[in-house]
Design a protein around this motif. Structure first.
Motif, PDB file in Angstrom:
ATOM      1  N   ARG A  48       0.790  -1.236  -0.049  1.00 31.73           N
ATOM      2  CA  ARG A  48       0.107  -0.172   0.046  1.00 31.73           C
ATOM      3  C   ARG A  48       0.881   1.097   0.008  1.00 31.73           C
ATOM      4  N   MET A  49       1.864   1.103   0.708  1.00 29.83           N
ATOM      5  CA  MET A  49       2.716   2.344   0.727  1.00 29.83           C
ATOM      6  C   MET A  49       3.582   2.722  -0.395  1.00 29.83           C
ATOM      7  N   LEU A  50       3.837   1.528  -1.451  1.00 28.55           N
ATOM      8  CA  LEU A  50       4.446   1.590  -2.495  1.00 28.55           C
ATOM      9  C   LEU A  50       3.517   2.284  -3.578  1.00 28.55           C
ATOM     10  N   GLN A  51       2.273   1.582  -3.457  1.00 27.65           N
ATOM     11  CA  GLN A  51       1.195   2.025  -4.478  1.00 27.65           C
ATOM     12  C   GLN A  51       0.960   3.504  -4.055  1.00 27.65           C
ATOM     13  N   SER A 107       0.014  -9.734  -2.039  1.00 31.19           N
ATOM     14  CA  SER A 107       0.839  -8.691  -1.588  1.00 31.19           C
ATOM     15  C   SER A 107       2.216  -8.919  -2.389  1.00 31.19           C
ATOM     16  N   ILE A 108       3.094  -9.926  -2.345  1.00 33.21           N
ATOM     17  CA  ILE A 108       4.166  -9.929  -3.154  1.00 33.21           C
ATOM     18  C   ILE A 108       4.150  -9.282  -4.554  1.00 33.21           C
ATOM     19  N   LEU A 109       2.996  -9.622  -5.215  1.00 29.12           N
ATOM     20  CA  LEU A 109       2.693  -9.215  -6.543  1.00 29.12           C
ATOM     21  C   LEU A 109       2.775  -7.671  -6.578  1.00 29.12           C
ATOM     22  N   SER A 110       1.865  -7.218  -5.707  1.00 26.64           N
ATOM     23  CA  SER A 110       1.701  -5.851  -5.528  1.00 26.64           C
ATOM     24  C   SER A 110       2.860  -4.986  -5.242  1.00 26.64           C
ATOM     25  N   ILE A 111       3.802  -5.527  -4.613  1.00 21.28           N
ATOM     26  CA  ILE A 111       5.166  -4.980  -4.177  1.00 21.28           C
ATOM     27  C   ILE A 111       5.781  -4.772  -5.263  1.00 21.28           C
ATOM     28  N   ILE A 112       5.864  -6.060  -6.034  1.00 22.59           N
ATOM     29  CA  ILE A 112       7.002  -6.110  -7.198  1.00 22.59           C
ATOM     30  C   ILE A 112       6.413  -5.161  -8.514  1.00 22.59           C
ATOM     31  N   VAL A 113       5.108  -5.064  -8.569  1.00 19.59           N
ATOM     32  CA  VAL A 113       4.602  -4.058  -9.216  1.00 19.59           C
ATOM     33  C   VAL A 113       4.599  -2.541  -9.196  1.00 19.59           C
TER      34      VAL A 113
END
Length: 427
Positions: free
Chosen positions: A49-52, A292-298
């Protein structure tokens, strides 16, 4: 101190519904691009969420999402899901009216207003009881879980109690049935207009003659006739709409059968493969972590220093993706052990919003990825904090967020402890 009593099944369902309502409130109070994140977020979900939020700010995009529960509130628990020796998972749901806006420079570029069903994966850990024996992840000192929430008495390492379960490891929404019913209105409206117009055009000569002979009385009669025709047209349009939507639902259902079968297969294959290495493996918890891992990478801007990715350069452009929602399906393609490491190749289906040069696009994407972890990795008992020492300089840093030591730039891999991605593609 009395032993902690883990809630019974019915009490767990009620607790899950209450937590889901609290989670919705937290989401509404925490915009995606703000510094605040819901307290019920698991650590991986919090980091993604922070990265997004950083991605949105870099793109100059403001995202506002509000989930307004129905009044009166309609909620429940979808199904029990995993319940094993260590983990208990519930999937509570609440009917909501979702408003999602994406703005650039103060101007709304995309807006979605839907009636949806809001689901959240909530996981409890049976081992997390105040008097349960536990070892400090940093020094190995024997203590209890309750004591560790106040800090390790041997090495001074402190832990945040919010990192203890229960936590929301993933959440998503699906269209509610009412969304389909709304689509009947245009059919009824068009049917009414077409039938009224057809009736008037077809009888134009009679209408003209009547107006010439009887004047306004004839006109009122023909207006009444047009109203009857419009009502019949609305009914016929409604019927056509019902059959159209029914046909669409059937086609979608048939088209979804392979995906549903794949998801069911994944739910069987994952535990069958993983419980040989991790007896307490939970597929629901794993899927939540996977998303969550997928979102972090993206959302990672520096993929070369992303601790969760150790594969080749990603050919697909990820920098335009600003929002992703899990569609509820995964497909496990292959599970193998090779050289002391576990490899799981799978496809994850996501609803994606992209922003390119200020223009928004939305569509479904399939992310193909391979995740890897040591076959002998220690069990994660619920804490996401790990004390790491650089093998070169001895420096300690969060190796779940950085691949290279910030003090000496030595590369560190966490695949001996946790899952990492070794291959990644968008199809």
């Amino acid at each position: 101190m009395a032993l902690f009593q883990f809630p019974q099944s019915d009490a767990m369902d009620q607790l899950a519904k209450k937590m889901n309502h609290n989670f919705i409130t937290q989401l509404n109070a925490s915009p995606v691009d703000s510094e605040d994140v819901p307290k019920l977020f698991a650590a991986d979900l919090k980091y993604s969420r922070m990265l997004q939020g950083k991605r949105l700010k870099a793109k100059g995009v403001t995202c506002r999402v509000i989930y307004k529960p129905d009044d009166p509130m309609v909620s429940g628990v979808s199904w029990k899901m995993d319940s094993d020796a260590r983990y208990v998972t519930r999937l509570p749901f609440t009917y909501v009216n979702t408003k999602r806006d994406f703005s650039v420079g103060g101007s709304v570029k995309k807006s979605f207003n839907k009636k949806e069903i809001f689901y959240s994966y909530i996981v409890w850990n049976r081992a997390q009881q105040p008097d349960a024996p536990y070892s400090c992840p940093n020094c190995g000192g024997a203590t209890t879980l309750g004591n560790l929430t106040e800090g390790c008495q041997f090495c001074g390492t402190r832990f945040i109690a919010d990192d203890l379960y229960p936590k929301v490891v993933n959440y998503y929404t699906l269209p509610a049935a009412q969304e389909l019913l709304k689509r009947l209105k245009p059919f009824a409206f068009v049917g009414a207009i077409v039938m009224a117009a057809f009736g008037l055009v077809y009888n134009f000569k009679d209408i003209s003659a009547g107006l010439a002979s009887y004047g306004i009385l004839s006109g009122l009669g023909w207006l009444f006739y047009a109203a009857i025709a419009a009502a019949c047209g609305a009914f016929l349009g409604y019927v056509v709409g019902v059959f159209s939507i029914f046909f669409e639902v059937i086609v979608r259902a048939i088209g979804s059968i392979p995906t549903i079968i794949k998801y069911g297969t994944a739910k069987r294959r994952l535990p069958n493969f993983m419980r040989r290495y991790s007896p307490d493996f939970s597929s629901d918890r794993f899927i939540g972590k996977l998303i969550s891992i997928l979102s972090i990478i993206v959302y990672s801007e520096d993929i070369d220093n992303c601790a969760l990715y150790c594969g080749k350069t990603i050919a697909d452009n990820l920098s335009d993706i600003i929002d992703m929602s899990y569609n509820g399906y995964i497909d496990v393609r292959k599970c193998v052990e090779d050289g002391g490491y576990l490899y799981i190749r799978l496809d994850v289906y996501m609803d994606v919003v992209s922003c390119t040069d200020g223009k928004m696009n939305r569509g479904n994407k399939k992310f193909s990825m391979t995740v890897c972890r040591s076959a002998s990795a220690p069990e994660d008992h619920g804490f996401n904090v790990k004390a790491i020492r650089c093998r070169n300089c001895g420096g300690s840093f969060d190796a779940t967020k950085e691949k290279h030591c910030p003090f000496c730039a030595t590369e560190y891999s966490i695949k001996n402890y946790d899952w990492v991605v070794t291959d990644f593609k968008i199809k």
